[in-house]
Design a protein around this motif. Structure first.
Motif, PDB file in Angstrom:
ATOM      1  N   ARG A  28    -119.329  33.569   4.091  1.00 49.53           N
ATOM      2  CA  ARG A  28    -119.710  34.591   5.394  1.00 49.53           C
ATOM      3  C   ARG A  28    -120.970  34.691   5.507  1.00 49.53           C
ATOM      4  NH1 ARG A  28    -115.851  38.919   5.449  1.00 49.53           N
ATOM      5  NH2 ARG A  28    -114.614  39.214   3.606  1.00 49.53           N
ATOM      6  N   SER A  29    -121.397  34.778   6.910  1.00 48.15           N
ATOM      7  CA  SER A  29    -122.692  34.737   7.353  1.00 48.15           C
ATOM      8  C   SER A  29    -123.369  36.207   7.037  1.00 48.15           C
ATOM      9  CB  SER A  29    -122.609  34.875   9.025  1.00 48.15           C
ATOM     10  OG  SER A  29    -122.005  35.983   9.378  1.00 48.15           O
ATOM     11  N   ALA A  30    -124.634  36.263   7.287  1.00 45.18           N
ATOM     12  CA  ALA A  30    -125.514  37.463   6.723  1.00 45.18           C
ATOM     13  C   ALA A  30    -124.861  38.590   7.331  1.00 45.18           C
ATOM     14  CB  ALA A  30    -126.952  37.307   7.342  1.00 45.18           C
ATOM     15  N   ASP A  31    -124.376  38.742   8.737  1.00 43.54           N
ATOM     16  CA  ASP A  31    -123.713  39.968   9.072  1.00 43.54           C
ATOM     17  C   ASP A  31    -122.358  40.279   8.642  1.00 43.54           C
ATOM     18  OD1 ASP A  31    -121.977  38.168  10.366  1.00 43.54           O
ATOM     19  OD2 ASP A  31    -122.649  38.639  12.523  1.00 43.54           O
ATOM     20  N   GLY A  32    -121.744  39.129   7.527  1.00 43.52           N
ATOM     21  CA  GLY A  32    -120.400  39.678   7.064  1.00 43.52           C
ATOM     22  C   GLY A  32    -119.334  38.970   7.765  1.00 43.52           C
ATOM     23  N   ALA A  33    -119.499  38.251   8.765  1.00 44.74           N
ATOM     24  CA  ALA A  33    -118.403  37.616   9.460  1.00 44.74           C
ATOM     25  C   ALA A  33    -117.993  36.320   8.663  1.00 44.74           C
ATOM     26  CB  ALA A  33    -118.882  37.037  10.748  1.00 44.74           C
ATOM     27  N   VAL A  34    -116.639  36.016   8.705  1.00 40.16           N
ATOM     28  CA  VAL A  34    -116.068  34.962   8.057  1.00 40.16           C
ATOM     29  C   VAL A  34    -116.730  33.721   8.903  1.00 40.16           C
ATOM     30  CG1 VAL A  34    -113.957  33.701   7.370  1.00 40.16           C
ATOM     31  CG2 VAL A  34    -114.372  36.174   7.020  1.00 40.16           C
ATOM     32  N   VAL A  35    -117.168  32.700   8.127  1.00 41.54           N
ATOM     33  CA  VAL A  35    -117.714  31.397   8.751  1.00 41.54           C
ATOM     34  C   VAL A  35    -116.577  30.469   8.491  1.00 41.54           C
ATOM     35  CG1 VAL A  35    -119.565  29.522   8.737  1.00 41.54           C
ATOM     36  CG2 VAL A  35    -120.287  31.937   8.516  1.00 41.54           C
ATOM     37  N   GLU A  36    -116.063  30.246   7.102  1.00 42.35           N
ATOM     38  CA  GLU A  36    -115.200  29.299   6.712  1.00 42.35           C
ATOM     39  C   GLU A  36    -114.464  29.946   5.573  1.00 42.35           C
ATOM     40  OE1 GLU A  36    -114.925  24.650   5.644  1.00 42.35           O
ATOM     41  OE2 GLU A  36    -116.768  25.529   6.116  1.00 42.35           O
ATOM     42  N   VAL A  37    -113.106  29.521   5.577  1.00 38.64           N
ATOM     43  CA  VAL A  37    -112.152  29.714   4.435  1.00 38.64           C
ATOM     44  C   VAL A  37    -112.261  28.306   3.658  1.00 38.64           C
ATOM     45  CG1 VAL A  37    -109.935  30.269   3.560  1.00 38.64           C
ATOM     46  CG2 VAL A  37    -110.802  31.860   5.366  1.00 38.64           C
ATOM     47  N   HIS A  38    -112.681  28.452   2.572  1.00 38.94           N
ATOM     48  CA  HIS A  38    -113.030  27.196   1.642  1.00 38.94           C
ATOM     49  C   HIS A  38    -111.650  26.761   0.997  1.00 38.94           C
ATOM     50  CE1 HIS A  38    -117.153  26.414   2.667  1.00 38.94           C
ATOM     51  NE2 HIS A  38    -117.376  27.426   2.320  1.00 38.94           N
ATOM     52  N   SER A  39    -111.054  27.707   0.239  1.00 32.47           N
ATOM     53  CA  SER A  39    -109.610  27.407  -0.311  1.00 32.47           C
ATOM     54  C   SER A  39    -108.751  28.487  -0.692  1.00 32.47           C
ATOM     55  CB  SER A  39    -110.139  26.646  -1.666  1.00 32.47           C
ATOM     56  OG  SER A  39    -110.785  27.707  -2.498  1.00 32.47           O
ATOM     57  N   VAL A  40    -107.673  28.385  -0.665  1.00 32.12           N
ATOM     58  CA  VAL A  40    -106.743  29.467  -0.898  1.00 32.12           C
ATOM     59  C   VAL A  40    -105.896  28.820  -2.182  1.00 32.12           C
ATOM     60  CG1 VAL A  40    -104.728  30.612   0.056  1.00 32.12           C
ATOM     61  CG2 VAL A  40    -106.784  30.159   1.529  1.00 32.12           C
ATOM     62  N   THR A  41    -105.561  29.380  -3.029  1.00 28.60           N
ATOM     63  CA  THR A  41    -104.738  29.054  -4.420  1.00 28.60           C
ATOM     64  C   THR A  41    -103.998  30.404  -4.776  1.00 28.60           C
ATOM     65  OG1 THR A  41    -106.611  29.725  -5.775  1.00 28.60           O
ATOM     66  CG2 THR A  41    -106.451  27.353  -5.024  1.00 28.60           C
ATOM     67  N   GLY A  42    -102.882  30.000  -5.507  1.00 33.46           N
ATOM     68  CA  GLY A  42    -102.033  30.908  -5.822  1.00 33.46           C
ATOM     69  C   GLY A  42    -100.824  31.325  -5.122  1.00 33.46           C
ATOM     70  N   ASN A  43    -100.768  30.596  -3.871  1.00 31.52           N
ATOM     71  CA  ASN A  43     -99.715  30.828  -2.954  1.00 31.52           C
ATOM     72  C   ASN A  43     -98.652  29.857  -3.468  1.00 31.52           C
ATOM     73  OD1 ASN A  43    -101.763  28.886  -1.942  1.00 31.52           O
ATOM     74  ND2 ASN A  43    -100.341  28.463  -0.321  1.00 31.52           N
ATOM     75  N   SER A  44     -97.487  30.326  -3.269  1.00 30.31           N
ATOM     76  CA  SER A  44     -96.182  29.430  -4.058  1.00 30.31           C
ATOM     77  C   SER A  44     -95.803  28.907  -2.742  1.00 30.31           C
ATOM     78  CB  SER A  44     -95.454  30.265  -4.608  1.00 30.31           C
ATOM     79  OG  SER A  44     -94.752  31.312  -4.090  1.00 30.31           O
TER      80      SER A  44
END
Length: 132
Positions: A28-44
């Motif tokens: 997240r940037s300083a203002d809280g906006a999502v810059v990038e999703v690095h990883s997602v785990t736990g999904n089947s």
């Protein structure tokens, strides 16, 4: 020097009854906006990965409410969007629908309002209402 922060979030995927617990690393940037999703785990399944990205960048929900009915055997008609719309539009949709009245008879699935807020998604009836 970057002021971005990487954090780990956990939430359940709601795309199927399995409700996988997702662990998502997001920057997240300083203002809280999502810059990038690095990883997602736990999904089947692949839907969990897509859900996590969408939930963090533009959460979508089916909008549900009621509208007034004129000359019907019920005073209120439950309605919903035919598909999910951005969560950010729900308050605006409520403001638009607040003054809406429909005439009986109406059948489940009938379009109550076309192209809600220019989303190309219709607001539809969720039950039948007969004339009074």
């Amino acid at each position: 020097m970057s002021t971005n922060v990487t954090e780990t979030l956990q939430f359940n995927c709601t795309t199927c009854p399995s409700e996988c617990l997702l662990t998502v690393k997001v920057e997240r940037s300083a203002d809280g906006a999502v810059v990038e999703v690095h990883s997602v785990t736990g999904n089947s399944c692949p839907r969990g990965y897509k859900f996590a990205h969408q939930e963090l960048t533009c959460p979508m929900r089916v909008f549900t409410t009621t509208v007034a009915v004129s000359s019907g055997d019920e005073a209120l008609l439950p309605v919903r969007t035919a598909e999910a719309i951005p969560l950010a539009l729900h308050a605006q949709a409520m403001d638009l629908i607040r003054g809406l009245t429909v005439d009986a008879p109406i059948r489940m699935g009938d379009v109550v309002l076309k192209n809600l807020l220019d989303t190309n998604i219709n607001l539809i009836a969720s039950m039948d209402i007969d004339p009074a």
